[in-house]
Design a protein around this motif. Structure first.
Motif, short mmCIF file in Angstrom:
data_model
loop_
_atom_site.label_atom_id
_atom_site.label_comp_id
_atom_site.label_asym_id
_atom_site.label_seq_id
_atom_site.Cartn_x
_atom_site.Cartn_y
_atom_site.Cartn_z
N LEU A 61 0.84 -1.20 0.00
CA LEU A 61 0.00 0.00 0.00
C LEU A 61 0.87 1.25 0.00
O LEU A 61 0.54 2.25 -0.65
N ARG A 62 1.99 1.21 0.71
CA ARG A 62 2.90 2.36 0.71
C ARG A 62 3.53 2.58 -0.67
O ARG A 62 3.74 3.73 -1.07
N VAL A 63 3.80 1.50 -1.38
CA VAL A 63 4.28 1.65 -2.76
C VAL A 63 3.21 2.34 -3.59
O VAL A 63 3.50 3.26 -4.38
N ALA A 64 1.96 1.93 -3.42
CA ALA A 64 0.85 2.56 -4.13
C ALA A 64 0.77 4.04 -3.79
O ALA A 64 0.60 4.89 -4.68
N ALA A 65 0.91 4.37 -2.51
CA ALA A 65 0.82 5.76 -2.08
C ALA A 65 1.96 6.60 -2.64
O ALA A 65 1.81 7.81 -2.84
N GLU A 66 3.07 5.96 -2.90
CA GLU A 66 4.25 6.68 -3.41
C GLU A 66 4.07 7.08 -4.87
O GLU A 66 4.60 8.11 -5.31
N ILE A 67 3.32 6.29 -5.65
CA ILE A 67 3.26 6.54 -7.09
C ILE A 67 2.10 7.45 -7.50
O ILE A 67 2.04 7.88 -8.65
N ARG A 121 1.94 12.54 8.51
CA ARG A 121 3.39 12.44 8.64
C ARG A 121 3.92 11.10 8.11
O ARG A 121 5.01 11.04 7.54
N ALA A 122 3.15 10.03 8.32
CA ALA A 122 3.55 8.74 7.74
C ALA A 122 3.55 8.81 6.22
O ALA A 122 4.46 8.30 5.56
N LEU A 123 2.55 9.47 5.66
CA LEU A 123 2.47 9.61 4.21
C LEU A 123 3.60 10.49 3.68
O LEU A 123 4.18 10.21 2.62
N ALA A 124 3.93 11.54 4.41
CA ALA A 124 5.05 12.40 4.01
C ALA A 124 6.35 11.61 3.94
O ALA A 124 7.15 11.78 3.00
#
Length: 288
Positions: free
Chosen positions: A217-223, A258-261
Motif C-alpha cells: 500500500l505504501r508503494v501505491a501511495a508513493e506513485i 506524517r507517515a504519508l510524508a
C-alpha cells in the motif's frame, strides 16, 4: 478536566503535534465516533482544530447517517456533508423491502439538494466482500443511481470499492464520470493504484498506510501524483500506528499525514499543504 485527561479516560490516542498547514479530514463519521467513544461531534471538531484539522467531511452511509450529516454540516461552518446509502446497507434494505430501498434513495436525492453544505454523494459503491452475490445486482443498481445524483446535483462522488473494481469502472463508464471522483480508503496494490490514477480517480489514503504489514500500500501511495492524493481518517476506524486498535478520531490525521510524508519523501508541511489544497479542490471547501 483537560483534553489530555479526557482522551486518557477514554483510552484514545494523545493529541499529535499540530500540522504546520491547515488540513482537511476528507472522510469521517462523527456520529459513529460518538457511539464508540462518547465524545460529542462538537468535541471532535474542537479536538481536530487543536491540531490543524480545520475542516471535516461528514459521510453518510444510510438515511439516518445522511440526515445527520446534512443537519450537522448546515449548523457547523467547519463541516461539509456527503449523503448516500452504503452498498452493504443497500443490499440489506432491498432484502427486507424493495419499496423501503426506493424510499431511502428518494430521501438521499432530497438531502443532496439541501444546499451548498452538501458537497458529495457517498459513501457509495460496490462491496463484494461484505455482501453475498445475490445482493450484488442491487449494489450495481444503487451505485448507478448515486452516480446519476452526483451528476444532477454537481456533487463529488465518494466511492467505497471492496472487491468490486470492475463493476465500479463499468458503471462509471455506463453512467458517465462525474467531474470529481474519490476512491475512499484506497487499499489496492501499485497496479490498482495506477489503474485508478489513469482513470482519473483521486485516491484517499487512511491510517492503513502506516501499518507495518502494508508495504505494498505504501508503494501505491508513493506513485500517486500530488494532485490526485487525499487523506482521511474514516474515524472511528483504521487508527494509524502506533495507536492501531484504539478508536480513531479526526484529530489523529496528523499521524497519518506524517507517515504519508515519509513514504513520499517530502516535508510534513509540504504534505499538509498538498493534502489541504486537494481536499479544497475536490470538495470545494474554503480554507481559513
Amino acid at each position: 478536566m483537560s483534553l489530555t485527561d479526557v482522551l486518557a479516560e477514554r483510552s484514545l490516542p494523545p493529541l499529535p503535534e499540530p500540522l504546520a498547514s491547515p488540513c482537511i479530514d476528507s472522510h469521517t463519521h462523527l456520529d459513529t465516533v460518538e457511539e464508540f467513544t462518547g465524545l460529542a461531534p462538537e468535541t471532535s471538531l474542537h479536538l481536530a482544530a487543536e491540531v490543524g484539522i480545520t475542516r471535516l467531511v461528514q459521510i453518510g452511509c444510510d438515511v439516518a447517517g445522511s440526515r445527520f450529516a446534512e443537519q450537522f454540516a448546515r449548523s457547523h461552518d467547519g463541516v461539509v456533508a456527503a449523503v448516500a446509502i452504503h452498498p452493504n446497507d443497500a443490499a440489506d434494505l432491498a432484502a427486507r423491502s424493495r419499496s423501503e430501498l426506493d424510499e431511502a434513495l428518494a430521501t438521499i436525492n432530497e438531502l443532496a439538494a439541501a444546499g451548498p453544505h452538501v458537497r458529495a454523494i457517498g459513501e457509495t459503491g460496490i462491496d463484494h466482500w461484505g455482501t453475498e452475490e445475490p445482493g450484488w445486482q442491487v449494489q450495481r443498481e444503487v451505485f448507478a443511481a448515486h452516480v446519476r445524483m452526483a451528476h444532477k446535483h454537481h456533487c463529488t462522488l465518494a466511492i467505497h470499492d471492496r472487491e468490486g473494481h470492475d463493476d465500479v469502472l463499468h458503471i462509471l463508464d455506463q453512467e458517465g464520470w462525474p467531474e470529481r471522483v474519490i476512491m475512499h480508503c484506497f487499499s489496492g496494490d501499485r497496479n490498482v493504484a495506477q489503474e485508478c490514477v489513469d482513470a482519473g480517480y483521486t485516491l484517499s489514503f487512511a491510517g492503513t498506510v502506516s501499518f507495518a504489514n502494508a508495504a505494498e500500500l505504501r508503494v501505491a501511495a508513493e506513485i500517486v501524483p500530488d494532485e490526485q492524493i487525499l487523506l482521511e481518517t474514516d474515524a472511528p476506524f483504521l487508527t494509524p500506528d502506533p495507536y492501531r486498535g484504539q478508536p480513531n478520531q479526526s484529530y489523529c490525521l496528523p499521524y497519518t499525514a506524517r507517515a504519508l510524508a515519509a513514504v513520499r519523501g517530502v516535508a510534513d508541511e509540504e504534505m499538509a499543504r498538498i493534502l489541504g489544497a486537494n481536499a479544497r479542490r475536490v470538495y470545494g471547501i474554503p480554507l481559513p
